[in-house]
Structure formats: structure tokens, C-alpha cells
Design an enzyme around this catalytic site. Structure first.
Site, PDB file in Angstrom:
ATOM      1  CB  CYS A 128     -10.604  -6.300  -6.570  1.00  0.00           C
ATOM      2  SG  CYS A 128     -11.424  -4.727  -6.889  1.00  0.00           S
ATOM      3  CB  CYS A 180      -6.030   1.927  -2.363  1.00  0.00           C
ATOM      4  SG  CYS A 180      -7.187   3.252  -2.042  1.00  0.00           S
TER       5      CYS A 180
END
Length: 206
Positions: free
Chosen positions: A188, A109
Site C-alpha cells: 500500500c 489495520c
């Protein structure tokens, strides 16, 4: 190969805590690297393994990555906006450990500022964004299966699981809840459709 064992870096941050809880609830065997284990919740879902150490120490990172199927990176600086290399240097250690242990999937992230015109980044966020850019470059050039998660403003709304994911550009909303962001980080791990892409998860919350 189904991912069962994961390492989470940054598990005690706002998104890290909900990602950790959701991962344990989803049945993953989770290892976390934390500087201070007292920052982990005393109740609720707990990681299977806790390594106390620092992402800037290669040996600590190596110990955390060994035996994993995938890695989630949620490194941040909390509210410290001063110049930093913690995220990019941490990413270098993570990449080295992943290569040493044959782990090839990483979901990391950064922020939506990496999708913007660089001149539009608010000056107070420039230093942190610069290190996000360096971290993204380290991961992108690593040769690993890398999903770049670039969220907009991270809010506190409840989990919906109904967010939109835009590939390689910005989406319809300027916010994602930390719970939905954590949900997406884990999603993911279950697909290769986002590998090699910049992803922008967002949602129109009521």
C-alpha cells in the site's frame, strides 16, 4: 515521492513483527514505537530506530512520526478483549503528529468486522471492534491519504504474495496469513490505488 522512511506502530504484535521484518528486508528505514524493546527480535532484520514509549503519549508519537514519509498502524490489544480506547486514542495522536510533520500517508489495520452487519459481530469481540470503528472514523475523517486494511482471520501460513484484494467489500476467502497481510501493508506504500478505500486481503491457502 517514493516512500523510504516509515514508522510502524504495533510492531511487536503478530502481524507487526513480520511487517517490520519485511519492511527492513525491502530497504525501508523503519522507526518503531514500543513500550518494551525486549519484545523486538534479538536476531534478524532490525528497525533503524527504536522509540521506547506509549502510543497514548502524544510526545512519544510525535518523536516517532517526525521525519517519516508514511505510517503503518498495526495497533492491537493482543488477547485482551475488554473495552478499550487504546487504538482510537493512539490514532488521534498519530493523526496529530502526521499533520504537525507534514506526513500524509497512513495504512492502518482494523478488521473485517467493519465490513459486516454490525449485529453479526461475535459478542466477545464487540468491545475491540467498537474501538476499531472509532479508530477508522478518526483516520477516515483526518484528511490524510488513508488505506483501511480490514483483514479476515489472520493465520500463520507462509508468505505467498498471491492474495486477492477486494475493495470496499468482502472477498473470496475468510483468511489471510500474517505474512501476506504484512506484505500487503507494505504494498500500500508503493501505490495510491487503495487510498481512501477499505481493503480486504484474503487468500485460499492449500
Amino acid at each position: 515521492m517514493a516512500v523510504k522512511k516509515i514508522a510502524i506502530f504495533g510492531a511487536t504484535g503478530q502481524t507487526g513483527l513480520t511487517t517490520l521484518a519485511q519492511a527492513v528486508q525491502a530497504g525501508y528505514e523503519v522507526t518503531v514505537l514500543v513500550r518494551d524493546s525486549s519484545r523486538l527480535p534479538s536476531e534478524g532484520p532490525r528497525p533503524a530506530h527504536v522509540v521506547v514509549g506509549d502510543v497514548l503519549q502524544a510526545a512519544d508519537v510525535d518523536k516517532t512520526v517526525a521525519g517519516q514519509d508514511a505510517v503503518i498502524v498495526l495497533l492491537g490489544t493482543r488477547n485482551d478483549l475488554s473495552p478499550t480506547t487504546v487504538m482510537s486514542e493512539g490514532a488521534r495522536n498519530i493523526v496529530a503528529a502526521m499533520k504537525a510533520h507534514g506526513v500524509d500517508k497512513v495504512v492502518a489495520c482494523t478488521s473485517a468486522f467493519l465490513l459486516w452487519d454490525p449485529t453479526k459481530v461475535p459478542p466477545r469481540l464487540q468491545a475491540v471492534t467498537d474501538d476499531h470503528i472509532r479508530m477508522h472514523k478518526v483516520l477516515r475523517e483526518s484528511g490524510l491519504k488513508y488505506v483501511a486494511v480490514m483483514p479476515p482471520h489472520i493465520g500463520d501460513q507462509p508468505l505467498t504474495g498471491a492474495y486477492t484484494v477486494t475493495l470496499d467489500g468482502r472477498g473470496p476467502s475468510r483468511v489471510i496469513s500474517k505474512h501476506d497481510l504484512g506484505h500487503f501493508m507494505l504494498r500500500c506504500l508503493t501505490t495510491d490505488e487503495y487510498d481512501g478505500h477499505s481493503t480486504y486481503p484474503s487468500h485460499q491457502y492449500q
